[in-house]
Scaffold this active site. Structure first.
Site, PDB file in Angstrom:
ATOM      1  N   ASP A   1      -3.306  -8.072  -7.045  1.00 17.10           N
ATOM      2  CA  ASP A   1      -4.674  -8.467  -7.377  1.00 17.10           C
ATOM      3  C   ASP A   1      -4.874  -8.246  -8.871  1.00 17.10           C
ATOM      4  O   ASP A   1      -5.589  -7.339  -9.305  1.00 17.10           O
ATOM      5  CB  ASP A   1      -5.664  -7.647  -6.552  1.00 17.10           C
ATOM      6  CG  ASP A   1      -5.430  -7.833  -5.058  1.00 17.10           C
ATOM      7  OD1 ASP A   1      -5.583  -8.964  -4.576  1.00 17.10           O
ATOM      8  OD2 ASP A   1      -5.052  -6.865  -4.387  1.00 17.10           O
TER       9      ASP A   1
ATOM     10  N   GLY B   1      -2.787  -2.320  -6.916  1.00 16.19           N
ATOM     11  CA  GLY B   1      -1.626  -3.212  -6.964  1.00 16.19           C
ATOM     12  C   GLY B   1      -1.821  -4.331  -7.978  1.00 16.19           C
ATOM     13  O   GLY B   1      -2.918  -4.878  -8.126  1.00 16.19           O
TER      14      GLY B   1
ATOM     15  N   SER C   1       0.664  -8.916   1.781  1.00 11.11           N
ATOM     16  CA  SER C   1      -0.789  -8.985   1.857  1.00 11.11           C
ATOM     17  C   SER C   1      -1.192  -8.790   3.307  1.00 11.11           C
ATOM     18  O   SER C   1      -0.501  -9.288   4.207  1.00 11.11           O
ATOM     19  CB  SER C   1      -1.290 -10.345   1.369  1.00 11.11           C
ATOM     20  OG  SER C   1      -2.640 -10.548   1.778  1.00 11.11           O
TER      21      SER C   1
ATOM     22  N   HIS D   1       0.839  -1.209   0.000  1.00  9.78           N
ATOM     23  CA  HIS D   1       0.000   0.000   0.000  1.00  9.78           C
ATOM     24  C   HIS D   1       0.871   1.256   0.000  1.00  9.78           C
ATOM     25  O   HIS D   1       0.579   2.225  -0.705  1.00  9.78           O
ATOM     26  CB  HIS D   1      -0.898   0.022   1.246  1.00  9.78           C
ATOM     27  CG  HIS D   1      -1.826  -1.132   1.367  1.00  9.78           C
ATOM     28  ND1 HIS D   1      -1.661  -2.118   2.314  1.00  9.78           N
ATOM     29  CD2 HIS D   1      -2.942  -1.463   0.679  1.00  9.78           C
ATOM     30  CE1 HIS D   1      -2.635  -3.013   2.200  1.00  9.78           C
ATOM     31  NE2 HIS D   1      -3.434  -2.645   1.214  1.00  9.78           N
TER      32      HIS D   1
END
Lengths: 281, 281
Positions: free
Chosen positions: B150, B147, B185, B37
């Site tokens: 995914d 991202g 993750s 992130h």
């Protein structure tokens, strides 16, 4: 009257207007504009600095046996209506501009899309929600204006706008009628002289329903029966539905507490017409 | 770090920024932010004047047996990550703010949502598309950052943005990995020590697939078999899928012509992890 056919050009115009701090009113239509549309454009022009009218016969909201190919079109006439009523721009895209190759996204809704027109036109509102989402994203209006004639559509657009958090105010505008009561519709064009006379039965039936309500009738079965009886007097009429529904949920009700919507869909010959009336004290 | 919880307040902030002609970058997340992130936030801060991070654990994208209740949360930690990496605002709404009573609209997609994660999580992408549509309408960003981990979600968001005509540029950002190769993750938090070691098998398997590709293997059956064999060496691993797909359509291919995506989903204990690698010359 500026006519824009591409998303890119539309976005550039919107960007210029927003940079100049101008508000945008939006009237989405399928063209063949009549006085009902004109009233929406005038109201938009009163409330907003700039008015965009979209003209797009949206294939996605027509069923396979419906009138997509024959839907009436007259862009030159439409330009005049837009100009005379205060619009600044017509967005007039080709189908391939809005639905490019590989298009596969949809906006849909539970609940409100069931019943009324959703029953006989099961994919219709998916097409409406999807194209209105696209048009909202392209035109980015402050306010969008829809006719009360398509009452279920209006309720669905209001719900969708809240649910999907569009920063847009939805304005519902009253039905505009011919002198005999027939609600204006581009599809009235399909009616021959005999059918046009017969089409009076929709508003006549609804007015009987309203009279009953004004005489304190609150049982919807009684109201529906009276409306149906009046429409059925007309030999050319074939009823799709006569319903009394909650005006927010669009679900049938048995007894009217506060307000209700009496809505009808009737085939006159091959032409399917809709109309409605609000029942409230 | 400004934290906003209501749509109304978010809209007011957006209006002020747009009036000042500032560009908005948007990083939608479910919180419990990690370096993946952070890399999205930094890229947004490089490219845009203002950066909004949304933190919302979206119930609509969780299946009935999935980890909605246990999904890790740490808003204090998240505030620090946002601040350190250049965000100006966190949008942190309650569930009831985004899904009020009567909510019934959905954004869905054909095609791209089938296969890969769509098979074992049939409603997942409907929830993703719906919430991202809402967040796009609330934040009204110029650019949104997602991202590549995914990968199917990224392809779906790109498709949805084109299909629904959002005036937003979608930026895909590279996967960030732990030193041993494990893709970052929030769900890695679920892994105990033994599982954490075992989770190495996803990236190890994908790297074997990439090596084969680099050695001119173009038959996807051979690649999938090798990846699966490596993952299956790990006793704690239970494979959901190992696939090689077209990077645009996300549909399985038999032979790689130009580029492909090798994607895996693997349960390590009870934790479902995904990872992928791009195969191209």
């Amino acid at each position: 009257m500026k006519l824009v056919t591409t998303i890119k050009e539309m976005r550039e115009q919107v960007r210029r207007w927003k940079a100049a701090n101008l508000t945008i009113g939006f009237v989405p239509t399928m063209g063949f504009l009549h006085e009902g549309h004109a009233s929406l454009i005038r109201q938009a022009a009163e409330e907003c600095d700039k008015v965009v009218v979209s003209i797009f016969v949206n294939p996605m909201q027509f069923g396979p046996t419906e009138d997509l190919a024959s839907y009436p079109r007259d862009i030159d006439h439409d330009k005049g209506v837009c100009l005379e009523n205060g619009a600044q721009l017509i967005f007039f895209p080709e189908v391939s501009e809005l639905y490019p190759d590989g298009f596969s996204s949809f906006v849909n809704m539970d609940g409100l899309t069931n019943g009324l027109c959703g029953t006989s036109r099961p994919e219709h509102f998916r097409g409406v929600c999807t194209v209105v989402t696209k048009l909202f994203n392209i035109v980015q209006p402050d306010r969008a204006f829809f006719g009360q004639k398509d009452a279920q559509q209006l309720a669905i657009i209001r719900r969708m706008t809240i649910d999907l958090s569009f920063p847009i105010e939805i304005i519902g505008c009253p039905i505009v009628r011919e002198p005999d009561g027939l609600a204006l519709s581009s599809r009235n064009k399909y009616l021959n002289e005999e059918e046009r006379t017969a089409a009076h039965c929709l508003s006549a039936g609804l007015n009987i329903g309203k009279s009953l309500f004004e005489n304190r009738e609150r049982d919807t079965h009684a109201i529906k029966t009276a409306v149906l009886a009046r429409i059925s007097q007309e030999a050319l009429a074939r009823v799709d539905y006569v319903e009394v529904v909650d005006p927010d949920s669009m679900q049938p009700i048995e007894k009217i507490d506060n307000a209700a919507l009496c809505a009808v869909a009737v085939f006159i010959g091959k032409t399917r017409l809709i109309d409605n009336i609000i029942l409230e004290d």
